[in-house]
Design a protein around this motif. Structure first.
Motif, PDB file in Angstrom:
ATOM      1  N   MET A   4       0.834  -1.209   0.000  1.00  0.00           N
ATOM      2  CA  MET A   4       0.000   0.000   0.000  1.00  0.00           C
ATOM      3  C   MET A   4       0.869   1.261   0.000  1.00  0.00           C
ATOM      4  N   ALA A   5       1.889   1.294   0.858  1.00  0.00           N
ATOM      5  CA  ALA A   5       2.754   2.471   0.967  1.00  0.00           C
ATOM      6  C   ALA A   5       3.973   2.369   0.049  1.00  0.00           C
ATOM      7  N   GLN A   6       4.112   1.253  -0.618  1.00  0.00           N
ATOM      8  CA  GLN A   6       5.237   1.006  -1.525  1.00  0.00           C
ATOM      9  C   GLN A   6       6.577   1.255  -0.838  1.00  0.00           C
ATOM     10  N   ARG A   7       6.743   0.561   0.289  1.00  0.00           N
ATOM     11  CA  ARG A   7       7.992   0.689   1.034  1.00  0.00           C
ATOM     12  C   ARG A   7       8.291  -0.628   1.759  1.00  0.00           C
ATOM     13  N   LEU A   8       9.490  -0.715   2.318  1.00  0.00           N
ATOM     14  CA  LEU A   8       9.913  -1.857   3.107  1.00  0.00           C
ATOM     15  C   LEU A   8       9.831  -1.448   4.576  1.00  0.00           C
ATOM     16  N   ASP A   9       8.954  -2.088   5.353  1.00  0.00           N
ATOM     17  CA  ASP A   9       8.813  -1.770   6.773  1.00  0.00           C
ATOM     18  C   ASP A   9       9.927  -2.435   7.577  1.00  0.00           C
ATOM     19  N   LYS A  10      10.196  -1.910   8.765  1.00  0.00           N
ATOM     20  CA  LYS A  10      11.216  -2.472   9.653  1.00  0.00           C
ATOM     21  C   LYS A  10      10.672  -3.636  10.479  1.00  0.00           C
ATOM     22  N   THR A  11       9.353  -3.676  10.671  1.00  0.00           N
ATOM     23  CA  THR A  11       8.722  -4.767  11.408  1.00  0.00           C
ATOM     24  C   THR A  11       7.539  -5.288  10.603  1.00  0.00           C
ATOM     25  N   ALA A  12       7.186  -6.525  10.892  1.00  0.00           N
ATOM     26  CA  ALA A  12       6.031  -7.130  10.234  1.00  0.00           C
ATOM     27  C   ALA A  12       5.352  -8.072  11.216  1.00  0.00           C
ATOM     28  N   MET A  13       4.033  -7.992  11.296  1.00  0.00           N
ATOM     29  CA  MET A  13       3.268  -8.931  12.095  1.00  0.00           C
ATOM     30  C   MET A  13       2.842 -10.044  11.147  1.00  0.00           C
ATOM     31  N   MET A  14       3.395 -11.233  11.353  1.00  0.00           N
ATOM     32  CA  MET A  14       3.076 -12.368  10.497  1.00  0.00           C
ATOM     33  C   MET A  14       2.127 -13.299  11.242  1.00  0.00           C
ATOM     34  N   SER A  15       1.042 -13.686  10.569  1.00  0.00           N
ATOM     35  CA  SER A  15       0.040 -14.545  11.200  1.00  0.00           C
ATOM     36  C   SER A  15      -0.273 -15.748  10.335  1.00  0.00           C
ATOM     37  N   VAL A  16      -0.451 -16.871  10.995  1.00  0.00           N
ATOM     38  CA  VAL A  16      -0.969 -18.088  10.380  1.00  0.00           C
ATOM     39  C   VAL A  16      -2.457 -18.104  10.711  1.00  0.00           C
ATOM     40  N   ILE A  17      -3.289 -18.282   9.682  1.00  0.00           N
ATOM     41  CA  ILE A  17      -4.733 -18.211   9.885  1.00  0.00           C
ATOM     42  C   ILE A  17      -5.393 -19.488   9.379  1.00  0.00           C
ATOM     43  N   THR A  18      -6.253 -20.056  10.208  1.00  0.00           N
ATOM     44  CA  THR A  18      -7.132 -21.152   9.817  1.00  0.00           C
ATOM     45  C   THR A  18      -8.558 -20.660  10.008  1.00  0.00           C
ATOM     46  N   LYS A  19      -9.523 -21.490   9.695  1.00  0.00           N
ATOM     47  CA  LYS A  19     -10.917 -21.053   9.868  1.00  0.00           C
ATOM     48  C   LYS A  19     -11.265 -20.834  11.334  1.00  0.00           C
ATOM     49  N   ASP A  20     -10.539 -21.502  12.248  1.00  0.00           N
ATOM     50  CA  ASP A  20     -10.901 -21.391  13.657  1.00  0.00           C
ATOM     51  C   ASP A  20      -9.808 -20.830  14.566  1.00  0.00           C
ATOM     52  N   GLY A  21      -8.733 -20.261  13.984  1.00  0.00           N
ATOM     53  CA  GLY A  21      -7.697 -19.724  14.853  1.00  0.00           C
ATOM     54  C   GLY A  21      -6.691 -18.833  14.147  1.00  0.00           C
ATOM     55  N   VAL A  22      -5.923 -18.101  14.967  1.00  0.00           N
ATOM     56  CA  VAL A  22      -4.866 -17.198  14.491  1.00  0.00           C
ATOM     57  C   VAL A  22      -3.647 -17.377  15.391  1.00  0.00           C
ATOM     58  N   SER A  51       0.307 -15.803  15.741  1.00  0.00           N
ATOM     59  CA  SER A  51       1.100 -14.672  15.236  1.00  0.00           C
ATOM     60  C   SER A  51       2.481 -14.589  15.860  1.00  0.00           C
ATOM     61  N   VAL A  52       3.419 -14.029  15.102  1.00  0.00           N
ATOM     62  CA  VAL A  52       4.750 -13.670  15.582  1.00  0.00           C
ATOM     63  C   VAL A  52       5.115 -12.330  14.953  1.00  0.00           C
ATOM     64  N   LYS A  53       5.957 -11.591  15.636  1.00  0.00           N
ATOM     65  CA  LYS A  53       6.432 -10.310  15.107  1.00  0.00           C
ATOM     66  C   LYS A  53       7.808 -10.551  14.504  1.00  0.00           C
ATOM     67  N   LEU A  54       7.998 -10.053  13.304  1.00  0.00           N
ATOM     68  CA  LEU A  54       9.282 -10.140  12.622  1.00  0.00           C
ATOM     69  C   LEU A  54       9.947  -8.777  12.639  1.00  0.00           C
ATOM     70  N   GLU A  55      11.251  -8.724  12.915  1.00  0.00           N
ATOM     71  CA  GLU A  55      12.020  -7.479  12.877  1.00  0.00           C
ATOM     72  C   GLU A  55      13.114  -7.623  11.833  1.00  0.00           C
ATOM     73  N   LEU A  56      13.175  -6.662  10.929  1.00  0.00           N
ATOM     74  CA  LEU A  56      14.212  -6.671   9.900  1.00  0.00           C
ATOM     75  C   LEU A  56      15.512  -6.227  10.537  1.00  0.00           C
ATOM     76  N   ASP A  57      16.527  -7.063  10.476  1.00  0.00           N
ATOM     77  CA  ASP A  57      17.804  -6.829  11.140  1.00  0.00           C
ATOM     78  C   ASP A  57      18.878  -6.653  10.075  1.00  0.00           C
ATOM     79  N   ASN A  58      19.049  -5.394   9.606  1.00  0.00           N
ATOM     80  CA  ASN A  58      20.053  -5.179   8.549  1.00  0.00           C
ATOM     81  C   ASN A  58      21.122  -4.215   8.958  1.00  0.00           C
TER      82      ASN A  58
END
Length: 154
Positions: A127-145, A147-154
């Motif tokens: 949407m913002a056409q950029r690379l964020d420093k953090t990302a909230m990554m989630s695994v989703i099923t029909k009955d659950g979520v 999540s883990v937070k990812l931090e870009l370490d460069n």
């Protein structure tokens, strides 16, 4: 002397009954553990329980939004070029699952218990056409979520 022995036996019996009763109360308060999702980046592995889980019931849109907003999750550092490996419990794989990062779907419906993703792509904010420093990554099923937070370490 026999009265003292009898009282001692009664106390031990009462203590045993109390311990059994306490154990039953403690067991009734336990919840069944949720299936687990595992995220591995390099040599770091994080296992997470569901932020929300309603076994066998479909999550409502409002419940899903609330689950995805929960930021009290474990964090994993990702180096440029790293692969992010995601593993799920077979119970989750049986009902299909997918990965979302920062609100953007990263995979199609998956039926296997494992997938590997390009770590840098998880930080791309289309949407913002950029690379964020953090990302909230989630695994989703029909009955659950899950999540883990990812931090870009460069």
């Amino acid at each position: 002397m026999t009265a003292a022995i009898f009282r001692g036996k009664r106390r031990r019996a009462a203590a045993a009954v109390g311990a059994v009763a306490f154990g039953l109360v403690a067991l009734s308060a336990c919840e069944k553990p949720t299936p687990l999702a595992t995220v591995t980046v390099g040599s770091t592995t994080v296992t997470t329980e569901a932020a929300c889980y309603e076994e066998g019931q479909k999550l409502t849109e409002s419940a899903l939004a609330k689950c995805l907003a929960d930021e009290s999750v474990k964090t994993v550092k990702v180096q440029p070029g790293d692969k992010v490996r995601v593993g799920v419990d077979p119970k989750m794989a049986d009902q299909n699952w997918f990965v979302v990062s920062n609100g953007q779907r990263q995979t199609s419906q998956l039926k296997q218990t494992y997938t590997s993703l390009d770590g840098e792509q998880l930080f791309v904010n289309r949407m913002a056409q950029r690379l964020d420093k953090t990302a909230m990554m989630s695994v989703i099923t029909k009955d659950g979520v899950w999540s883990v937070k990812l931090e870009l370490d460069n």
